[in-house]
Design a protein around this motif. Structure first.
Motif, mmCIF file in Angstrom:
data_model
loop_
_atom_site.group_PDB
_atom_site.id
_atom_site.type_symbol
_atom_site.label_atom_id
_atom_site.label_comp_id
_atom_site.label_asym_id
_atom_site.label_seq_id
_atom_site.Cartn_x
_atom_site.Cartn_y
_atom_site.Cartn_z
ATOM 1 N N ILE A 20 74.335 23.852 39.665
ATOM 2 C CA ILE A 20 75.264 24.882 39.790
ATOM 3 C C ILE A 20 76.098 24.756 40.738
ATOM 4 N N ALA A 21 77.242 24.601 40.802
ATOM 5 C CA ALA A 21 78.006 24.316 42.020
ATOM 6 C C ALA A 21 77.902 25.503 42.971
ATOM 7 N N ALA A 22 78.085 24.818 44.271
ATOM 8 C CA ALA A 22 78.048 25.775 45.350
ATOM 9 C C ALA A 22 79.060 26.896 45.216
ATOM 10 N N GLY A 23 80.177 26.531 44.850
ATOM 11 C CA GLY A 23 81.273 27.651 44.775
ATOM 12 C C GLY A 23 80.997 28.495 43.777
ATOM 13 N N ILE A 24 80.381 28.302 42.952
ATOM 14 C CA ILE A 24 79.980 29.435 41.760
ATOM 15 C C ILE A 24 78.799 30.296 42.558
ATOM 16 N N ARG A 25 77.923 29.534 43.042
ATOM 17 C CA ARG A 25 76.635 30.347 43.587
ATOM 18 C C ARG A 25 77.081 31.204 44.641
ATOM 19 N N GLU A 26 78.057 30.668 45.227
ATOM 20 C CA GLU A 26 78.886 31.560 46.566
ATOM 21 C C GLU A 26 79.281 32.883 45.760
ATOM 22 N N GLN A 27 79.856 32.942 44.752
ATOM 23 C CA GLN A 27 80.550 34.044 44.009
ATOM 24 C C GLN A 27 79.377 35.286 43.670
ATOM 25 N N ILE A 28 78.374 34.825 43.439
ATOM 26 C CA ILE A 28 77.306 35.647 42.771
ATOM 27 C C ILE A 28 76.521 36.424 43.989
ATOM 28 N N VAL A 37 70.465 33.256 33.030
ATOM 29 C CA VAL A 37 70.267 33.436 31.383
ATOM 30 C C VAL A 37 71.044 32.421 30.866
ATOM 31 N N LEU A 38 70.463 31.662 30.002
ATOM 32 C CA LEU A 38 71.087 30.767 29.030
ATOM 33 C C LEU A 38 71.212 31.183 27.832
ATOM 34 N N VAL A 39 72.500 31.100 27.099
ATOM 35 C CA VAL A 39 72.348 31.517 25.661
ATOM 36 C C VAL A 39 73.515 30.862 25.101
ATOM 37 N N PRO A 40 73.260 30.266 23.933
ATOM 38 C CA PRO A 40 74.485 29.562 23.064
ATOM 39 C C PRO A 40 75.850 30.320 23.031
ATOM 40 N N ASP A 41 76.748 29.614 22.754
ATOM 41 C CA ASP A 41 77.802 30.247 22.486
ATOM 42 C C ASP A 41 77.771 31.210 21.158
ATOM 43 N N PRO A 42 77.922 32.372 21.113
ATOM 44 C CA PRO A 42 77.723 33.361 20.123
ATOM 45 C C PRO A 42 78.393 33.200 18.853
ATOM 46 N N ASP A 57 71.165 36.532 35.888
ATOM 47 C CA ASP A 57 70.017 37.577 35.017
ATOM 48 C C ASP A 57 70.559 39.035 34.969
ATOM 49 N N VAL A 58 70.681 39.428 36.185
ATOM 50 C CA VAL A 58 70.694 41.092 36.441
ATOM 51 C C VAL A 58 72.077 41.427 35.658
ATOM 52 N N TYR A 59 73.079 40.429 36.022
ATOM 53 C CA TYR A 59 74.462 40.838 35.261
ATOM 54 C C TYR A 59 74.406 40.695 33.892
ATOM 55 N N PHE A 60 73.589 39.675 33.306
ATOM 56 C CA PHE A 60 73.606 39.681 31.955
ATOM 57 C C PHE A 60 72.795 40.696 31.113
ATOM 58 N N ARG A 61 71.618 41.248 31.826
ATOM 59 C CA ARG A 61 70.985 42.420 31.197
ATOM 60 C C ARG A 61 72.205 43.582 31.464
ATOM 61 N N VAL A 90 66.323 30.933 33.185
ATOM 62 C CA VAL A 90 65.913 29.875 33.851
ATOM 63 C C VAL A 90 66.062 30.106 35.315
ATOM 64 N N LYS A 91 65.153 29.375 36.313
ATOM 65 C CA LYS A 91 65.389 29.730 37.826
ATOM 66 C C LYS A 91 65.618 28.474 38.411
ATOM 67 N N PRO A 92 66.718 28.655 39.254
ATOM 68 C CA PRO A 92 67.170 27.554 40.103
ATOM 69 C C PRO A 92 66.249 26.848 41.183
ATOM 70 N N ASP A 93 66.230 25.853 41.529
ATOM 71 C CA ASP A 93 65.327 25.321 42.488
ATOM 72 C C ASP A 93 66.036 25.462 43.714
ATOM 73 N N GLY A 94 65.492 24.755 44.793
ATOM 74 C CA GLY A 94 66.103 25.079 46.077
ATOM 75 C C GLY A 94 67.473 24.290 46.369
ATOM 76 N N LYS A 95 67.730 23.461 45.413
ATOM 77 C CA LYS A 95 69.121 22.641 45.372
ATOM 78 C C LYS A 95 70.136 23.235 44.535
ATOM 79 N N GLY A 96 69.570 24.442 43.882
ATOM 80 C CA GLY A 96 70.553 25.160 43.088
ATOM 81 C C GLY A 96 70.648 24.639 41.695
#
Length: 111
Positions: A20-28, A37-42, A57-61, A90-96
């Motif tokens: 997951i790109a650092a730029g994305i992680r920084e926005q969360i 949370v992973l979901v297929p295209d609905p 995950d919290v946002y998704f809920r 899914v849980k990210p590891d230490g490297k995102g």
């Protein structure tokens, strides 16, 4: 959380991990969740590739609860329930990076 707009050309490695790109992680923010949370295209269209969507995950809920309260028809509610049933945390590891569960890989478009 502000909306994350666009798509990321993520690469799945041999161990089914996606960074997951650092730029994305920084926005969360922490209030949006630490896992994803992973979901297929609905609404995949015939003949079109299907993609995995990933949300904090919290946002998704919160999003799912909002959708359930939105006055859906019975058919729409059934579709939403099925979509939520195949969602996976899914849980990210230490490297995102997150590991895409094998069950979800059938939805992933991998070049």
């Amino acid at each position: 959380m502000k909306a994350l707009i666009g798509n990321i050309d993520a690469r799945v490695d041999a161990k089914r991990r996606v960074a997951i790109a650092a730029g994305i992680r920084e926005q969360i923010s922490a209030t949006d969740g630490e896992n994803f949370v992973l979901v297929p295209d609905p609404d995949p269209q015939d003949g079109r590739d299907c993609y995995l969507w990933m949300f904090p995950d919290v946002y998704f809920r919160r999003l799912a609860a909002s959708m359930k309260r939105s006055g859906l028809t019975a058919a729409q509610q059934l579709g939403l329930d099925r979509w939520l049933a195949i969602a996976q945390v899914v849980k990210p590891d230490g490297k995102g990076r997150v590991v895409i569960p094998e069950r979800s890989m059938k939805y992933a478009v991998v070049p």
